[in-house]
Design an enzyme around this catalytic site. Structure first.
Site, short mmCIF file in Angstrom:
data_model
loop_
_atom_site.label_atom_id
_atom_site.label_comp_id
_atom_site.label_asym_id
_atom_site.label_seq_id
_atom_site.Cartn_x
_atom_site.Cartn_y
_atom_site.Cartn_z
N HIS A 143 -82.36 -43.95 -22.95
CA HIS A 143 -82.58 -42.52 -23.20
C HIS A 143 -82.73 -42.26 -24.71
CE1 HIS A 143 -82.06 -41.33 -19.12
NE2 HIS A 143 -80.74 -41.38 -19.07
N GLY B 104 -86.31 -38.52 -14.34
CA GLY B 104 -86.85 -39.39 -13.29
C GLY B 104 -86.52 -40.86 -13.48
P1 PAP Z 1 -80.44 -39.94 -15.51
O1 PAP Z 1 -81.02 -39.39 -16.75
O2 PAP Z 1 -78.98 -39.59 -15.37
O3 PAP Z 1 -80.73 -41.38 -15.34
P2 PAP Z 1 -82.62 -39.24 -13.79
O4 PAP Z 1 -82.69 -40.25 -12.72
O5 PAP Z 1 -83.57 -39.37 -14.92
O6 PAP Z 1 -81.13 -39.13 -14.31
O7 PAP Z 1 -82.87 -37.82 -13.17
C1 PAP Z 1 -82.24 -37.37 -12.02
C2 PAP Z 1 -83.21 -36.42 -11.32
O8 PAP Z 1 -84.17 -37.20 -10.59
C3 PAP Z 1 -82.50 -35.55 -10.30
O9 PAP Z 1 -83.27 -34.35 -10.26
P3 PAP Z 1 -82.71 -32.97 -9.71
O10 PAP Z 1 -81.38 -32.74 -10.32
O11 PAP Z 1 -83.73 -31.94 -10.14
O12 PAP Z 1 -82.67 -33.09 -8.24
C4 PAP Z 1 -82.64 -36.38 -9.04
O13 PAP Z 1 -82.47 -35.65 -7.86
C5 PAP Z 1 -84.06 -36.89 -9.21
N1 PAP Z 1 -84.33 -38.11 -8.43
C6 PAP Z 1 -83.53 -39.18 -8.25
N2 PAP Z 1 -84.11 -40.09 -7.48
C7 PAP Z 1 -85.32 -39.58 -7.14
C8 PAP Z 1 -86.39 -40.04 -6.32
N3 PAP Z 1 -86.33 -41.20 -5.71
N4 PAP Z 1 -87.48 -39.25 -6.21
C9 PAP Z 1 -87.55 -38.06 -6.83
N5 PAP Z 1 -86.58 -37.55 -7.60
C10 PAP Z 1 -85.47 -38.31 -7.76
#
Ligand code: PAP
Length: 334
Positions: A141, A83
């Site tokens: 991270h 997230g």
């Molecule tokens: P990162 O570790 O590469 O920074 P991160 O943002 O922590 O990634 O996680 C991405 C997840 O958050 C994705 O989940 P999913 O694969 O299960 O769909 C992504 O879709 C989700 N995500 C990104 N933005 C939002 C948002 N605004 N609200 C809810 N979930 C989100």
């Protein structure tokens, strides 16, 4: 003064003795650390109990050598795919809510990644973070125990998520970044590696525990959040974030619906549909480029049900139960 960075370092002498020493240490570590199967590249290296790739190991050494924390810093910490993107947007827009109008916001034209720099993306010479206005926001991270001890003066927002959803999200994400020289990583292989803890920045469970223990030691310094609670009660979390960052939501703002504006601006539906997040790449340091749309997939709780068998679910839940036993951490029950 700027709250967000250009990510460029300033010039400095080429023969920086300290930097060369650090590079020697990096080289030595790569030659001597235990290796495990990589998701993005061939190998991960076990450094002080956590798995890092070559680039992130170097970034960790850079942070230890050059990063100068301030007691007013607020660091968003998370295991990958828990997230971070969402929290980056929420923290940035909550802290800077006087600076941008919600009808013409910075996030309408810039990706959430650009709002808060990752410590993993630092390179040499390091960006001059002293020009940022307080409170400076950073993201990482790295597990808490991989960060310099002097960062205990900073505040941390930690977000965690059901490891089953983290695994699925990470597998999708990394599949796109995986070196073309390697065969694709099957979901079964990813599952096995994840359960063994061999996963960038992992083991997942030790990562969560590293921040949970810090939270128990200094509850006022760590705001411990869950992706699932954010999905269910975003308004509660936004108010907590505002308090924690030293800028509580005022009565006037409550009346004007500011909390709702922040939540709508940062919602998955809104951010993932903005043109700026559909095309192009986000750059992390000199070596890593990620398609902006890769940060938005489904944004749901429980997508693991489409990927994990009953047996796989039981194995991950069993590991979670065993690792968190006695810690006070509540397991992910969805
Ligand atoms: P990162 O570790 O590469 O920074 P991160 O943002 O922590 O990634 O996680 C991405 C997840 O958050 C994705 O989940 P999913 O694969 O299960 O769909 C992504 O879709 C989700 N995500 C990104 N933005 C939002 C948002 N605004 N609200 C809810 N979930 C989100």
């Amino acid at each position: 003064m700027s709250t967000f960075p250009s990510f460029n370092g300033s010039e400095c002498e080429e023969d920086d003795v300290e930097y060369n020493k650090m590079c020697d240490k990096h080289k030595h570590l790569l030659e001597t650390l235990p290796k495990g199967g990589g998701w993005m590249e061939q190998h991960l290296y076990n450094y002080n109990g956590f798995w890092l790739n070559e680039m992130f190991l170097k970034a960790n050494l850079l942070v230890h050598t050059y990063f100068k924390p301030e007691p007013t810093d607020v660091v968003l910490a998370s295991f990958m795919k828990s997230g971070t993107t969402w929290l980056k947007a929420l923290m940035f827009s909550t802290l800077n809510r006087d600076r941008y109008s919600f009808s013409n916001h910075y996030l309408h034209n810039n990706s959430p990644q650009s709002t808060i720099p990752f410590l993993e993306a630092v390179s040499y010479p390091m960006t001059d973070f002293t020009t940022f206005s307080a409170p400076r926001l950073f993201a990482t991270h790295f597990a808490r125990t991989l960060l310099p001890a002097c960062m205990s003066s900073c505040k941390f927002v930690y977000v965690c998520r059901d490891p089953k959803d983290v695994l699925v999200s990470k597998w999708h994400f990394i599949s796109k970044l995986r070196s073309k020289d390697l065969p694709p990583l099957s979901f079964d292989e990813a599952f096995e590696l994840f359960c063994l803890g061999v996963s960038e920045f992992g083991p997942f469970w030790e990562h969560v525990l590293s921040y949970w223990r810090a939270n128990l030691e200094s509850p006022d310094k760590i705001l411990f959040l869950r992706y699932e609670e954010l999905k269910k009660q975003p308004e509660v979390v936004v108010r907590k974030l505002a308090d924690f960052m030293g800028k509580p939501i005022t009565m006037e703002e409550e009346k004007n619906g500011v909390v709702g504006e922040i939540i709508n601006l940062c919602s998955f539906e809104n951010l993932s549909n903005l043109e700026v997040n559909k095309k192009g790449v986000d750059k992390f340091g000199k070596l890593l480029e990620v398609e902006k749309k890769g940060f938005f997939r489904k944004g749901e709780i429980g997508d693991w049900k489409n990927y994990l068998s009953e047996e796989m679910k039981d194995r991950i839940d069993g590991i979670t139960e065993q690792k968190f036993k006695g810690s006070g951490l509540i397991c992910f029950s969805e």
